[in-house]
Design an enzyme around this catalytic site. Structure first.
Site, mmCIF file in Angstrom:
data_model
loop_
_atom_site.group_PDB
_atom_site.id
_atom_site.type_symbol
_atom_site.label_atom_id
_atom_site.label_comp_id
_atom_site.label_asym_id
_atom_site.label_seq_id
_atom_site.Cartn_x
_atom_site.Cartn_y
_atom_site.Cartn_z
ATOM 1 N N PHE A 234 56.977 41.004 57.605
ATOM 2 C CA PHE A 234 56.297 41.257 56.557
ATOM 3 C C PHE A 234 55.137 42.057 56.985
ATOM 4 O O PHE A 234 54.189 41.707 57.919
ATOM 5 C CB PHE A 234 55.551 40.060 55.869
ATOM 6 C CG PHE A 234 54.788 40.384 54.614
ATOM 7 C CD1 PHE A 234 54.957 40.555 53.480
ATOM 8 C CD2 PHE A 234 53.401 40.376 54.955
ATOM 9 C CE1 PHE A 234 54.460 40.895 52.384
ATOM 10 C CE2 PHE A 234 52.458 40.891 54.205
ATOM 11 C CZ PHE A 234 52.947 41.042 52.646
ATOM 12 N N ASP B 87 51.692 44.349 65.044
ATOM 13 C CA ASP B 87 50.917 44.059 63.767
ATOM 14 C C ASP B 87 50.343 42.452 64.069
ATOM 15 O O ASP B 87 51.206 41.664 63.728
ATOM 16 C CB ASP B 87 51.955 44.006 62.681
ATOM 17 C CG ASP B 87 51.257 43.774 61.361
ATOM 18 O OD1 ASP B 87 50.139 43.378 61.284
ATOM 19 O OD2 ASP B 87 52.029 43.876 60.234
ATOM 20 N N LYS C 129 42.756 41.541 58.137
ATOM 21 C CA LYS C 129 42.548 40.207 57.464
ATOM 22 C C LYS C 129 41.259 39.585 58.004
ATOM 23 O O LYS C 129 39.930 39.910 57.518
ATOM 24 C CB LYS C 129 43.647 39.191 57.520
ATOM 25 C CG LYS C 129 44.848 39.521 56.921
ATOM 26 C CD LYS C 129 45.782 38.552 56.530
ATOM 27 C CE LYS C 129 46.736 38.839 55.294
ATOM 28 N NZ LYS C 129 48.079 39.117 55.740
HETATM 29 C C1 PLP Z 1 48.890 40.395 55.297
HETATM 30 C C2 PLP Z 1 49.704 41.154 56.182
HETATM 31 C C3 PLP Z 1 49.641 42.481 55.981
HETATM 32 C C4 PLP Z 1 49.126 43.399 54.857
HETATM 33 O O1 PLP Z 1 47.736 43.113 54.893
HETATM 34 P P1 PLP Z 1 47.106 43.421 53.206
HETATM 35 O O2 PLP Z 1 45.450 43.514 53.616
HETATM 36 O O3 PLP Z 1 47.546 42.360 52.363
HETATM 37 O O4 PLP Z 1 47.591 44.886 52.725
HETATM 38 C C5 PLP Z 1 50.353 43.215 57.022
HETATM 39 N N1 PLP Z 1 50.813 42.686 58.022
HETATM 40 C C6 PLP Z 1 50.788 41.414 58.317
HETATM 41 C C7 PLP Z 1 51.567 40.688 59.263
HETATM 42 C C8 PLP Z 1 50.000 40.384 57.403
HETATM 43 O O5 PLP Z 1 50.129 39.162 57.739
#
Ligand code: PLP
Length: 426
Positions: A146, A233, A274
């Site tokens: 994700f 990520d 986040k």
């Molecule tokens: C939440 C998330 C995203 C996307 O972040 P948004 O601010 O919702 O666009 C990307 N990578 C990971 C691992 C995430 O948990």
């Protein structure tokens, strides 16, 4: 506003249902206030927040220092665009560079934008530094990843619901099994055109899958040996969530990046979002060293709001809090306690199969089919009992409270969770 203040949960839900796009399926709880580890609904019922806005509110709801910094900056200067310099951005970039140990930062707003940024940097680096023929670059990603919701990102998702009927898809991605070092080696050595490997150090959305201990280190070594960028990520796993500043820090609980730790796996490209703002404001960032980041020249990437003064002020304070309040150490200790307590319970449980996770990013797997309603029903019951959590992928419930939680509160929450689960035992 007096009308809104008197609004019931049912009325608020009806409004969203009628006037909002149906792109989410929320639990029927309408929140109007938050403080630390707690949130309150419009009827005044108090809950422990065990989702933390998908790990964005690591520093706790409405942290006074974050709110203070945001208000002060909001009253001074909010946005200049990058057409001009501002007096906060450079200070923030230096702060980020020192804090995480990279030469440079590229500021964006949302996690998905930061992932897109990393992909663009990676491709450009591949053509201009590695010498891959134009338009031939391939980026390796993992199954069940994700990384956000943009057209390119969902192009390499294998969540049918997230993907179906959004094609045609962006080309240039190779999908391999997660936590499978042989699969990575095979893919990385199969072609001269591999530019990067994009990976979540723990797969959060997929259901909190923690890879084998040496997976990230071995993946990094393979990338290095093949001149491929290792892109982490850490939008969900970063900022102390998993018991270290970053999940790539391994077992190091110091509040800032520490190269001396043997367990640290240095990404070539680090993606944050986040909790970088403590959930107060959308702030994301990509970090890399000069040899990589310098491929981006004026006009080639940007964002009107990226790096705005409010974001800069908020993010610096949000990171100060991580250090000052020892959030990584707290997440590590409380996470261990949480899993220990739940593991004790699971021995005699027929409804929970297992608990897994790292730090305060954990999940339980419910003993029912993936398409069953059981996990949803458990979350409804948890809400009734004063704790908010949400199923991720059918029969998995993720538990990710704010990292400012105390041991006393955590044990209280374990009590709520276990008592709720007992209502579902057959
Ligand atoms: C939440 C998330 C995203 C996307 O972040 P948004 O601010 O919702 O666009 C990307 N990578 C990971 C691992 C995430 O948990």
């Amino acid at each position: 506003m007096s009308v809104l203040e008197k609004m019931s949960s049912a009325e608020a839900i009806a409004l969203e249902d009628k006037f909002g796009a149906h792109n989410y399926h929320p639990l029927p709880v309408v929140l109007s206030k938050g403080n630390g580890v707690f949130v309150w609904d419009v009827e005044g019922k108090k809950y422990y927040d065990f989702l933390s806005a998908y790990s964005a509110v690591n520093q706790g709801h409405c942290h006074p220092k974050i709110v203070g910094a945001m208000m002060e900056q909001a009253q001074t200067l909010t946005l200049t665009s990058r057409a001009f310099y501002n007096d906060k951005l450079g200070v923030y970039e230096k702060y980020m560079s020192d804090y995480f140990g990279f030469d440079k930062v590229l500021p964006m707003n949302t996690g998905a934008e930061a992932v897109e940024t990393a992909l663009k940097i990676c491709r450009k680096w591949a053509y201009e530094k590695k010498g891959i023929p134009e338009n031939d670059a391939q980026i390796i990603v993992c199954e069940n990843n994700f990384h956000g919701r943009t057209t390119t990102i969902i192009s390499f998702s294998n969540d049918e619901n997230a993907r179906k009927n959004f094609g045609p898809y962006t080309a240039g991605f190779i999908k391999i099994a997660y936590d499978d070092i042989d699969a990575l080696e095979k893919a990385i050595t199969a072609s001269k055109n591999i530019a990067g490997f994009l990976v979540e150090p723990i797969q959060g959305e997929a259901g909190v899958y923690v890879p084998s201990t040496d997976y990230l280190a071995k993946a990094k070594a393979l990338c290095e040996a093949n001149n491929v960028l290792f892109m982490a990520d850490e939008v969900q796993t970063g900022i102390a969530r998993t018991g270290s500043l970053l999940a790539v820090c391994g077992n190091c609980t110091c509040e800032a990046k520490c190269e001396k730790q043997a367990s640290y796996v240095q990404p070539d490209v680090l993606i944050l979002g986040k909790a970088l703002s403590g959930g107060a404001y959308p702030v994301s960032a990509v970090l890399a060293n000069d040899s990589i980041m310098n491929v981006i020249k004026p006009g080639q990437h940007g964002s009107t709001f990226g790096g705005n003064p409010v974001a800069a002020a908020v993010a610096m304070v949000a990171l100060d809090i991580v250090s000052e309040e020892n959030l990584a150490q707290n997440a590590k200790a409380l996470g261990q306690l949480f899993r220990d307590k739940l593991n004790e319970y699971i021995v005699t449980s027929s409804i929970v199969k297992l608990v897994r996770g790292k730090g305060l990013l954990n999940a339980i797997v419910i003993n029912d089919t993936e398409d069953s309603e059981t996990a949803w029903n458990i979350c409804m019951k948890l809400a009734e009992n004063g704790l908010l959590a949400k199923p991720t992928h059918g029969n998995i419930i993720r538990f990710a409270p704010p990292l400012v939680m105390t041991e006393y509160q955590l044990l209280d929450c374990v009590g709520i969770i276990i008592n709720t689960l007992k209502e579902f035992e057959k």
